[in-house]
Design a protein around this motif. Structure first.
Motif, mmCIF file in Angstrom:
data_model
loop_
_atom_site.group_PDB
_atom_site.id
_atom_site.type_symbol
_atom_site.label_atom_id
_atom_site.label_comp_id
_atom_site.label_asym_id
_atom_site.label_seq_id
_atom_site.Cartn_x
_atom_site.Cartn_y
_atom_site.Cartn_z
ATOM 1 N N TYR A 1 -9.651 1.386 -1.134
ATOM 2 C CA TYR A 1 -9.121 0.039 -1.014
ATOM 3 C C TYR A 1 -10.127 -0.855 -0.314
ATOM 4 N N GLU A 2 -10.303 -2.061 -0.847
ATOM 5 C CA GLU A 2 -11.218 -3.027 -0.263
ATOM 6 C C GLU A 2 -10.433 -4.126 0.439
ATOM 7 N N VAL A 3 -10.858 -4.444 1.678
ATOM 8 C CA VAL A 3 -10.270 -5.553 2.423
ATOM 9 C C VAL A 3 -11.198 -6.754 2.266
ATOM 10 N N ARG A 4 -10.650 -7.843 1.745
ATOM 11 C CA ARG A 4 -11.463 -9.044 1.534
ATOM 12 C C ARG A 4 -10.560 -10.275 1.597
ATOM 13 N N ASP A 5 -11.002 -11.269 2.374
ATOM 14 C CA ASP A 5 -10.279 -12.541 2.482
ATOM 15 C C ASP A 5 -8.812 -12.334 2.860
ATOM 16 N N GLY A 6 -8.571 -11.369 3.745
ATOM 17 C CA GLY A 6 -7.221 -11.137 4.223
ATOM 18 C C GLY A 6 -6.323 -10.385 3.271
ATOM 19 N N ARG A 7 -6.859 -9.940 2.150
ATOM 20 C CA ARG A 7 -6.075 -9.209 1.156
ATOM 21 C C ARG A 7 -6.641 -7.799 0.988
ATOM 22 N N VAL A 8 -5.805 -6.910 0.503
ATOM 23 C CA VAL A 8 -6.218 -5.527 0.257
ATOM 24 C C VAL A 8 -5.995 -5.228 -1.213
ATOM 25 N N LEU B 1 0.842 -1.195 0.000
ATOM 26 C CA LEU B 1 0.000 0.000 0.000
ATOM 27 C C LEU B 1 0.874 1.240 0.000
ATOM 28 N N ASP B 2 0.618 2.151 -0.943
ATOM 29 C CA ASP B 2 1.294 3.450 -0.968
ATOM 30 C C ASP B 2 0.327 4.515 -0.478
ATOM 31 N N LEU B 3 0.794 5.367 0.428
ATOM 32 C CA LEU B 3 -0.028 6.439 0.983
ATOM 33 C C LEU B 3 0.738 7.757 0.852
ATOM 34 N N PRO B 4 0.718 8.372 -0.333
ATOM 35 C CA PRO B 4 1.450 9.630 -0.530
ATOM 36 C C PRO B 4 0.865 10.761 0.315
ATOM 37 N N ALA B 5 1.680 11.771 0.547
ATOM 38 C CA ALA B 5 1.216 12.950 1.264
ATOM 39 C C ALA B 5 0.102 13.631 0.477
ATOM 40 N N GLY B 6 -0.854 14.209 1.191
ATOM 41 C CA GLY B 6 -1.919 14.956 0.554
ATOM 42 C C GLY B 6 -3.000 14.115 -0.061
ATOM 43 N N THR B 7 -3.109 12.839 0.340
ATOM 44 C CA THR B 7 -4.129 11.981 -0.237
ATOM 45 C C THR B 7 -5.205 11.642 0.794
ATOM 46 N N LEU B 8 -6.389 11.372 0.287
ATOM 47 C CA LEU B 8 -7.523 10.935 1.093
ATOM 48 C C LEU B 8 -7.853 9.513 0.639
ATOM 49 N N VAL B 9 -7.740 8.551 1.547
ATOM 50 C CA VAL B 9 -7.875 7.138 1.201
ATOM 51 C C VAL B 9 -9.009 6.527 2.018
ATOM 52 N N ARG B 10 -9.937 5.912 1.316
ATOM 53 C CA ARG B 10 -11.045 5.221 1.987
ATOM 54 C C ARG B 10 -10.781 3.719 1.975
ATOM 55 N N VAL B 11 -11.106 3.060 3.094
ATOM 56 C CA VAL B 11 -10.995 1.607 3.212
ATOM 57 C C VAL B 11 -12.398 1.040 3.398
ATOM 58 N N VAL B 12 -12.762 0.061 2.575
ATOM 59 C CA VAL B 12 -14.092 -0.530 2.636
ATOM 60 C C VAL B 12 -13.966 -2.041 2.809
#
Length: 335
Positions: A193-200, A23-34
């Motif tokens: 990003y979706e979390v499913r079956d232990g994977r993202v 997973l890359d999380l650059p500065a200035g980003t808005l990231v949703r996890v579902v």
């Protein structure tokens, strides 16, 4: 910040909750996890925030100032609301006076100012959640991790939290969040990003695609003015803005590669601000990834064109950055 082949399990021989997360999380980003309940969303957020350590892999580049709002906040603490915030502010490197001033400001912003001297154990669940959210913003974190932080807040506090998230992002911070409401900050995330079956995996089909840029549109802008020309459906306040959007916001679909939120298939809005393009963050760090062009006739203004579905967030970010707004409108903007 980056997660490389990160895995997490409970106990030496327990089942893996997450595996091989990149997973890359650059500065200035808005990231949703579902993801559905129990899939590991909260575990992922704790790894991002540094609350949990990975069982496998590594996390690099985490900013020193990281704030985290857990899904369940331990409200029965031996502090008053303001003393708790001051205590956390000092832990985060603030002086006592600065921590106390910030505590008072954020409690007021989230509508809990009258409970500043109330013992944490005596607060209602909703007010406790306001304190939990307030602590996250005390020290201007570069990484903000929110796990269902809107749950339990009243309408005004939820709107204030939306605005605070946008301001953090506009200031270059990274925000990672989970929320049960699919409309939360709709159309604004840089990635989902979706979390499913232990994977993202990146859920590209949940993020609006970037459209082809529109050509810069000549505009006639008069002398700088504190007033803002705008359509009748829009209203601009000192700290927030609202632009009418279509009843439904189309969602793009893609089967290949990362897809980022950008100028969507909605009607476009043009915002003209003071300052040349170099005075603004790059487009990819602004809500909606607007098309940026110099103002007409070299008058020193900048023209930002963005889908109407992103105009609220962009205008809020510009106001939070103290940019002078000359014009806001959709007239003359080509589809």
């Amino acid at each position: 910040m980056r997660l490389e082949r990160v895995g997490r399990r409970h106990g030496l021989r327990g089942p893996w909750v997450l595996r091989e997360v990149d997973l890359d999380l650059p500065a200035g980003t808005l990231v949703r996890v579902v993801g559905t309940n129990g899939t590991g969303k909260s575990t992922l957020l704790r790894l991002v925030a540094g609350v949990d350590a990975p069982t496998a892999g590594r996390v690099t580049g985490r900013p020193p100032r990281t704030a985290y709002v857990p899904e369940r906040f331990p409200a029965a603490l031996p502090f008053t609301a303001v003393d708790y915030l001051v205590h956390l502010g000092r832990i985060q490197g603030l002086g006592t006076a600065a921590a106390r001033a910030g505590a008072g400001e954020w409690l007021e912003r989230f509508g809990a100012g009258e409970h500043a001297r109330t013992a944490m154990a005596e607060l209602s669940k909703g007010t406790s959640q306001k304190v939990a959210v307030a602590q996250a913003f005390l020290a201007d974190p570069s990484l903000l991790v929110l796990d269902e932080a809107w749950t339990g807040l009243d309408t005004g506090a939820r709107a204030e939290l939306d605005a605070a998230v946008r301001s953090r992002r506009a200031a270059g911070g990274t925000v990672v969040f989970v929320d049960h409401d699919p409309r939360r900050l709709e159309g604004e995330p840089s990635a989902v990003y979706e979390v499913r079956d232990g994977r993202v995996r990146e859920a590209a089909d949940l993020v609006a695609p970037i459209q082809e840029p529109v050509a810069p549109i000549p505009a006639s802008v008069g002398p700088a003015s504190a007033s803002v020309a705008r359509p009748a459906s829009a209203s601009v306040g000192p700290a927030s803005a609202s632009v009418a959007r279509p009843a439904s916001s189309p969602v793009g679909h893609s089967a290949s590669g990362p897809v980022r939120a950008g100028v969507g298939p909605w009607p476009r809005v043009r915002i003209i601000v003071s300052g040349g393009p170099h005075a603004l963050p790059p487009p990819e760090r602004l809500p909606g990834h607007p098309v940026v062009a110099p103002g007409p006739d070299g008058d020193g203004t900048t023209v930002l064109t963005v889908g109407a579905g992103h105009s609220d967030a962009l205008l809020s970010a510009l106001l939070a950055a103290s940019r002078h707004i000359h014009h806001l409108g959709s007239e003359g903007v080509r589809e």
